[in-house]
Design an enzyme around this catalytic site. Structure first.
Site, short mmCIF file in Angstrom:
data_model
loop_
_atom_site.label_atom_id
_atom_site.label_comp_id
_atom_site.label_asym_id
_atom_site.label_seq_id
_atom_site.Cartn_x
_atom_site.Cartn_y
_atom_site.Cartn_z
N LYS A 13 96.54 -44.99 -35.75
CA LYS A 13 97.73 -45.64 -36.30
C LYS A 13 97.71 -45.67 -37.83
O LYS A 13 98.71 -45.38 -38.47
CB LYS A 13 97.84 -47.10 -35.81
CG LYS A 13 97.92 -47.27 -34.32
CD LYS A 13 98.16 -48.72 -33.93
CE LYS A 13 97.07 -49.69 -34.35
NZ LYS A 13 95.75 -49.47 -33.74
N ARG A 88 100.65 -57.48 -31.60
CA ARG A 88 99.54 -57.15 -30.70
C ARG A 88 99.63 -57.94 -29.40
O ARG A 88 98.76 -57.78 -28.54
CB ARG A 88 98.23 -57.49 -31.39
CG ARG A 88 97.53 -56.30 -32.04
CD ARG A 88 96.34 -56.87 -32.76
NE ARG A 88 95.24 -55.99 -32.91
CZ ARG A 88 95.00 -55.27 -34.01
NH1 ARG A 88 95.86 -55.24 -34.99
NH2 ARG A 88 93.90 -54.56 -34.10
N ARG A 127 84.37 -43.88 -38.36
CA ARG A 127 85.42 -44.11 -39.35
C ARG A 127 84.84 -44.64 -40.66
O ARG A 127 83.98 -45.52 -40.67
CB ARG A 127 86.42 -45.13 -38.79
CG ARG A 127 87.50 -45.50 -39.77
CD ARG A 127 88.69 -46.06 -39.10
NE ARG A 127 88.47 -47.39 -38.55
CZ ARG A 127 89.42 -48.08 -37.92
NH1 ARG A 127 90.60 -47.55 -37.73
NH2 ARG A 127 89.15 -49.29 -37.45
N ARG A 160 83.77 -50.40 -41.94
CA ARG A 160 84.23 -51.76 -41.69
C ARG A 160 83.20 -52.51 -40.84
O ARG A 160 82.64 -51.93 -39.91
CB ARG A 160 85.57 -51.73 -40.94
CG ARG A 160 86.75 -51.51 -41.84
CD ARG A 160 88.01 -51.24 -41.08
NE ARG A 160 88.25 -52.10 -39.91
CZ ARG A 160 89.37 -52.10 -39.21
NH1 ARG A 160 90.36 -51.29 -39.56
NH2 ARG A 160 89.52 -52.87 -38.16
N ARG A 171 86.79 -55.39 -29.25
CA ARG A 171 88.17 -55.09 -29.69
C ARG A 171 88.91 -54.26 -28.64
O ARG A 171 90.11 -54.43 -28.43
CB ARG A 171 88.13 -54.35 -31.03
CG ARG A 171 87.73 -55.30 -32.17
CD ARG A 171 87.28 -54.54 -33.39
NE ARG A 171 88.34 -53.76 -33.99
CZ ARG A 171 88.15 -52.63 -34.65
NH1 ARG A 171 86.93 -52.13 -34.78
NH2 ARG A 171 89.16 -52.00 -35.17
P1 AMP Z 1 92.94 -53.73 -37.40
O1 AMP Z 1 92.61 -53.30 -38.79
O2 AMP Z 1 94.39 -53.56 -37.06
O3 AMP Z 1 92.03 -53.08 -36.37
O4 AMP Z 1 92.67 -55.30 -37.33
C1 AMP Z 1 91.39 -55.84 -37.62
C2 AMP Z 1 91.29 -57.25 -37.07
O5 AMP Z 1 92.27 -58.09 -37.70
C3 AMP Z 1 91.56 -57.38 -35.57
O6 AMP Z 1 90.40 -57.11 -34.78
C4 AMP Z 1 91.99 -58.86 -35.48
O7 AMP Z 1 90.87 -59.73 -35.59
C5 AMP Z 1 92.82 -59.03 -36.76
N1 AMP Z 1 94.23 -58.67 -36.52
C6 AMP Z 1 94.93 -57.61 -37.02
N2 AMP Z 1 96.20 -57.62 -36.58
C7 AMP Z 1 96.32 -58.71 -35.78
C8 AMP Z 1 97.37 -59.24 -35.00
N3 AMP Z 1 98.58 -58.65 -34.95
N4 AMP Z 1 97.13 -60.37 -34.31
C9 AMP Z 1 95.95 -60.99 -34.35
N5 AMP Z 1 94.89 -60.52 -35.03
C10 AMP Z 1 95.06 -59.39 -35.75
#
Ligand code: AMP
Length: 216
Positions: A13, A88, A127, A160, A171
């Site tokens: 994404k 999400r 990554r 990360r 996750r």
């Molecule tokens: P990402 O970079 O999109 O993988 O997000 C990293 C982390 O941020 C996730 O594992 C969640 O802990 C938090 N996070 C990101 N987007 C959301 C969302 N829409 N709702 C809740 N937590 C989020």
């Protein structure tokens, strides 16, 4: 252009959001980037979100949704946005509908990235992100010319914290349980475009642009 990108962690994404943002001249709004930035700056949002993020769990809606709304209502997003990582859950999708209803700008399309679960762990584990410009790399599939350095700006590449194996598994479970049901929800309410996420970045991008052309 208002797009939502849906897909498991590691489905591509972020990479495609950057390309789509450049193509349509609209900002890439990543909920994960927004939260990581808040954690780095130790803002109240970051302090509340950090523990959930470290465990690979979703940050509660009362912590996150207001910050997303503020971003989407900002001037920078007035011509559109590429939304990556939000919504999400179905509750977040409903909140997004309400926000966009208020400003009278519905989503044009929801793009779902289909990637076999077996490929996701591999993708996330390799990554790397540039600390300065946010460019994304993969140690095996998209390595930088010089190990550990960004090709574009020479910034340091980092992994990360939540791309470590144990958190990756949490996750992916969270995705299956809480986010995957959104696919049917968007199939029922809007324009869901499904793309094969495993190919080369440019061919995935080409498929998205073609399919967007077909629904435009
Ligand atoms: P990402 O970079 O999109 O993988 O997000 C990293 C982390 O941020 C996730 O594992 C969640 O802990 C938090 N996070 C990101 N987007 C959301 C969302 N829409 N709702 C809740 N937590 C989020």
């Amino acid at each position: 252009m208002r797009l939502v990108l849906l897909g498991a962690p590691g489905a591509g994404k972020g990479t495609q959001a950057k390309l789509l943002g450049e193509q349509f001249h609209v900002p890439h709004v990543s909920s994960g980037d927004l939260l990581r930035d808040a954690v780095r700056k130790q803002t109240p949002l970051g302090q509340q979100a950090k523990d959930y993020m470290d465990r690979g769990q979703l940050v509660p809606d009362d912590v996150l949704v207001g910050a997303i709304e503020e971003r989407l209502r900002g001037r920078e997003c007035s011509q559109g946005f590429i939304l990556d990582g939000f919504p999400r859950t179905i509750a977040q999708a409903e909140a997004l509908e309400r926000m966009l209803g208020k400003i009278g700008c519905p989503i044009d399309a929801v793009i779902s990235f289909v990637v076999p679960a077996s490929a996701l762990v591999d993708r996330l584990g390799g990554r790397r992100t540039c600390v300065s410009c946010g460019a994304l790399y993969h140690t095996a599939y998209n390595p930088p010319a010089v190990a550990g350095k960004c090709d574009r700006c020479d910034g340091e590449l980092f992994q990360r914290d939540d791309d470590k194996e144990e958190t990756i598994r949490a996750r992916l479970q969270v995705y299956e349980r809480q986010t995957a049901p959104l696919l049917d929800w968007y199939r029922d309410v809007g324009t869901l475009i499904e793309v094969e996420g495993l190919g080369e970045r440019q061919s995935v991008f080409g498929e998205i642009v073609n399919k967007l052309g077909a629904v435009a």
